[in-house]
Design a protein around this motif. Structure first.
Motif, PDB file in Angstrom:
ATOM      1  N   ILE A   1       0.833  -1.200   0.000  1.00  0.00           N
ATOM      2  CA  ILE A   1       0.000   0.000   0.000  1.00  0.00           C
ATOM      3  C   ILE A   1       0.869   1.252   0.000  1.00  0.00           C
ATOM      4  O   ILE A   1       1.803   1.377   0.784  1.00  0.00           O
ATOM      5  N   THR A   2       0.533   2.175  -0.906  1.00  0.00           N
ATOM      6  CA  THR A   2       1.278   3.429  -1.017  1.00  0.00           C
ATOM      7  C   THR A   2       0.365   4.590  -0.605  1.00  0.00           C
ATOM      8  O   THR A   2      -0.716   4.378  -0.049  1.00  0.00           O
ATOM      9  N   ASP A   3       0.796   5.794  -0.923  1.00  0.00           N
ATOM     10  CA  ASP A   3       0.011   6.985  -0.590  1.00  0.00           C
ATOM     11  C   ASP A   3      -1.406   6.927  -1.165  1.00  0.00           C
ATOM     12  O   ASP A   3      -2.349   7.391  -0.532  1.00  0.00           O
ATOM     13  N   ALA A   4      -1.546   6.357  -2.356  1.00  0.00           N
ATOM     14  CA  ALA A   4      -2.872   6.297  -3.000  1.00  0.00           C
ATOM     15  C   ALA A   4      -3.867   5.517  -2.141  1.00  0.00           C
ATOM     16  O   ALA A   4      -5.014   5.933  -1.964  1.00  0.00           O
ATOM     17  N   GLY A   5      -3.425   4.393  -1.598  1.00  0.00           N
ATOM     18  CA  GLY A   5      -4.287   3.588  -0.737  1.00  0.00           C
ATOM     19  C   GLY A   5      -4.599   4.300   0.564  1.00  0.00           C
ATOM     20  O   GLY A   5      -5.740   4.298   1.037  1.00  0.00           O
TER      21      GLY A   5
ATOM     22  N   GLY B   1     -16.294   5.075   9.134  1.00  0.00           N
ATOM     23  CA  GLY B   1     -16.434   5.924  10.316  1.00  0.00           C
ATOM     24  C   GLY B   1     -16.477   5.194  11.645  1.00  0.00           C
ATOM     25  O   GLY B   1     -16.238   5.772  12.695  1.00  0.00           O
ATOM     26  N   LYS B   2     -16.794   3.897  11.612  1.00  0.00           N
ATOM     27  CA  LYS B   2     -16.875   3.126  12.862  1.00  0.00           C
ATOM     28  C   LYS B   2     -15.536   2.522  13.263  1.00  0.00           C
ATOM     29  O   LYS B   2     -15.394   1.969  14.349  1.00  0.00           O
ATOM     30  N   LEU B   3     -14.558   2.591  12.352  1.00  0.00           N
ATOM     31  CA  LEU B   3     -13.258   1.963  12.606  1.00  0.00           C
ATOM     32  C   LEU B   3     -12.618   2.443  13.897  1.00  0.00           C
ATOM     33  O   LEU B   3     -12.473   3.636  14.120  1.00  0.00           O
ATOM     34  N   LYS B   4     -12.235   1.487  14.725  1.00  0.00           N
ATOM     35  CA  LYS B   4     -11.497   1.807  15.947  1.00  0.00           C
ATOM     36  C   LYS B   4     -10.025   1.402  15.811  1.00  0.00           C
ATOM     37  O   LYS B   4      -9.162   1.978  16.453  1.00  0.00           O
ATOM     38  N   LYS B   5      -9.771   0.405  14.973  1.00  0.00           N
ATOM     39  CA  LYS B   5      -8.395  -0.073  14.784  1.00  0.00           C
ATOM     40  C   LYS B   5      -8.040  -0.133  13.300  1.00  0.00           C
ATOM     41  O   LYS B   5      -8.767  -0.744  12.513  1.00  0.00           O
ATOM     42  N   LEU B   6      -6.923   0.477  12.954  1.00  0.00           N
ATOM     43  CA  LEU B   6      -6.425   0.422  11.581  1.00  0.00           C
ATOM     44  C   LEU B   6      -4.926   0.154  11.630  1.00  0.00           C
ATOM     45  O   LEU B   6      -4.162   0.944  12.184  1.00  0.00           O
ATOM     46  N   ASP B   7      -4.528  -0.973  11.076  1.00  0.00           N
ATOM     47  CA  ASP B   7      -3.122  -1.366  11.086  1.00  0.00           C
ATOM     48  C   ASP B   7      -2.556  -1.286   9.673  1.00  0.00           C
ATOM     49  O   ASP B   7      -2.976  -2.030   8.786  1.00  0.00           O
ATOM     50  N   LEU B   8      -1.623  -0.363   9.488  1.00  0.00           N
ATOM     51  CA  LEU B   8      -0.974  -0.181   8.187  1.00  0.00           C
ATOM     52  C   LEU B   8       0.544  -0.354   8.292  1.00  0.00           C
ATOM     53  O   LEU B   8       1.290   0.110   7.439  1.00  0.00           O
ATOM     54  N   ASN B   9       0.992  -1.034   9.344  1.00  0.00           N
ATOM     55  CA  ASN B   9       2.429  -1.301   9.497  1.00  0.00           C
ATOM     56  C   ASN B   9       2.991  -2.014   8.268  1.00  0.00           C
ATOM     57  O   ASN B   9       2.279  -2.790   7.624  1.00  0.00           O
ATOM     58  N   PHE B  10       4.267  -1.807   7.996  1.00  0.00           N
ATOM     59  CA  PHE B  10       4.961  -2.515   6.919  1.00  0.00           C
ATOM     60  C   PHE B  10       4.277  -2.355   5.553  1.00  0.00           C
ATOM     61  O   PHE B  10       3.866  -3.330   4.930  1.00  0.00           O
ATOM     62  N   ASN B  11       4.136  -1.113   5.115  1.00  0.00           N
ATOM     63  CA  ASN B  11       3.659  -0.833   3.766  1.00  0.00           C
ATOM     64  C   ASN B  11       4.612   0.193   3.148  1.00  0.00           C
ATOM     65  O   ASN B  11       5.756   0.308   3.583  1.00  0.00           O
ATOM     66  N   ARG B  12       4.144   0.917   2.132  1.00  0.00           N
ATOM     67  CA  ARG B  12       5.019   1.888   1.471  1.00  0.00           C
ATOM     68  C   ARG B  12       4.402   3.288   1.466  1.00  0.00           C
ATOM     69  O   ARG B  12       4.474   4.021   0.494  1.00  0.00           O
TER      70      ARG B  12
ATOM     71  N   GLY C   1       3.990   7.109   2.368  1.00  0.00           N
ATOM     72  CA  GLY C   1       4.894   8.231   2.626  1.00  0.00           C
ATOM     73  C   GLY C   1       4.182   9.392   3.288  1.00  0.00           C
ATOM     74  O   GLY C   1       3.075   9.253   3.805  1.00  0.00           O
ATOM     75  N   ASP C   2       4.821  10.552   3.222  1.00  0.00           N
ATOM     76  CA  ASP C   2       4.272  11.752   3.866  1.00  0.00           C
ATOM     77  C   ASP C   2       2.891  12.133   3.343  1.00  0.00           C
ATOM     78  O   ASP C   2       2.025  12.560   4.106  1.00  0.00           O
ATOM     79  N   GLU C   3       2.709  11.968   2.042  1.00  0.00           N
ATOM     80  CA  GLU C   3       1.428  12.361   1.432  1.00  0.00           C
ATOM     81  C   GLU C   3       0.270  11.571   2.043  1.00  0.00           C
ATOM     82  O   GLU C   3      -0.777  12.127   2.382  1.00  0.00           O
ATOM     83  N   GLY C   4       0.466  10.272   2.186  1.00  0.00           N
ATOM     84  CA  GLY C   4      -0.556   9.414   2.793  1.00  0.00           C
ATOM     85  C   GLY C   4      -0.772   9.757   4.254  1.00  0.00           C
ATOM     86  O   GLY C   4      -1.903   9.789   4.745  1.00  0.00           O
ATOM     87  N   ALA C   5       0.343  10.027   4.955  1.00  0.00           N
ATOM     88  CA  ALA C   5       0.266  10.383   6.376  1.00  0.00           C
ATOM     89  C   ALA C   5      -0.515  11.680   6.566  1.00  0.00           C
ATOM     90  O   ALA C   5      -1.347  11.790   7.474  1.00  0.00           O
ATOM     91  N   LEU C   6      -0.253  12.667   5.693  1.00  0.00           N
ATOM     92  CA  LEU C   6      -0.964  13.944   5.767  1.00  0.00           C
ATOM     93  C   LEU C   6      -2.460  13.753   5.541  1.00  0.00           C
ATOM     94  O   LEU C   6      -3.284  14.344   6.239  1.00  0.00           O
ATOM     95  N   ALA C   7      -2.805  12.905   4.577  1.00  0.00           N
ATOM     96  CA  ALA C   7      -4.221  12.643   4.289  1.00  0.00           C
ATOM     97  C   ALA C   7      -4.902  12.012   5.500  1.00  0.00           C
ATOM     98  O   ALA C   7      -6.017  12.386   5.871  1.00  0.00           O
ATOM     99  N   ILE C   8      -4.230  11.055   6.134  1.00  0.00           N
ATOM    100  CA  ILE C   8      -4.793  10.397   7.313  1.00  0.00           C
ATOM    101  C   ILE C   8      -4.928  11.403   8.466  1.00  0.00           C
ATOM    102  O   ILE C   8      -5.926  11.417   9.182  1.00  0.00           O
TER     103      ILE C   8
END
Length: 164
Positions: A85-89, A100-111, A113-120
């Motif tokens: 998974i990259t920034d697009a995902g 909206g109901k999500l309490k846990k989201l695990d995205l460890n060990f993907n690809r 970057g900053d763009e995806g982090a900013l969106a989140i």
């Protein structure tokens, strides 16, 4: 026709899991992008509260499909660690109006970057998250700072880059 056979097999397996109340084990069969597609077309997707797709060789396409699916409105936990998974995902997840109901989201060990982090960090739809894992990605200082200062991620009870 190989795809059609694979789709049929996946569907039969999902039916079996459903029949034996083991739907949350759906990702244990290395279902890949194709399996995600089959799952989202099935009636079972809307029953899921936990979806564990770690290490499933998923691309951004699968994550975008998950993000767009109205069937996942009940989802409380989504594990997408160890995929491609990259920034697009990441952006698709951040913009999803169904998670909206999500309490846990695990995205460890993907690809991601900053763009995806900013969106989140800016995401209003992920504001119920209590656990967000983004370790072992490609997030730099800008992304980490944005996540840290995020007004939307107020409910986190674990460190984003911690191992727990």
């Amino acid at each position: 026709a190989k795809d059609a056979w694979k789709r049929f097999q996946l569907m039969e397996w999902f039916k079996d899991l459903n029949r034996t109340n083991r739907l949350n084990e759906v990702g244990e069969g290395l279902i890949g992008d194709l399996g995600v597609d089959v799952l989202l077309k099935s009636p079972f997707a809307s029953k899921l509260e936990k979806l564990d797709l770690k290490n499933n060789d998923l691309s951004d396409n699968a994550v975008i499909a998950l993000s767009k699916s109205e069937k996942l409105k009940q989802l409380l936990s989504l594990n997408l660690s160890k995929n491609n998974i990259t920034d697009a995902g990441a952006k698709a997840l951040a913009l999803s109006s169904h998670l909206g109901k999500l309490k846990k989201l695990d995205l460890n060990f993907n690809r991601i970057g900053d763009e995806g982090a900013l969106a989140i960090a800016k995401s209003t739809s992920l504001s119920n998250l209590e656990s967000l894992k983004l370790g072992q990605n490609k997030i730099g200082t800008a992304g980490a700072k944005a996540l840290n200062k995020s007004k939307n991620l107020q409910n986190l009870v674990h460190p984003i880059f911690g191992f727990y």
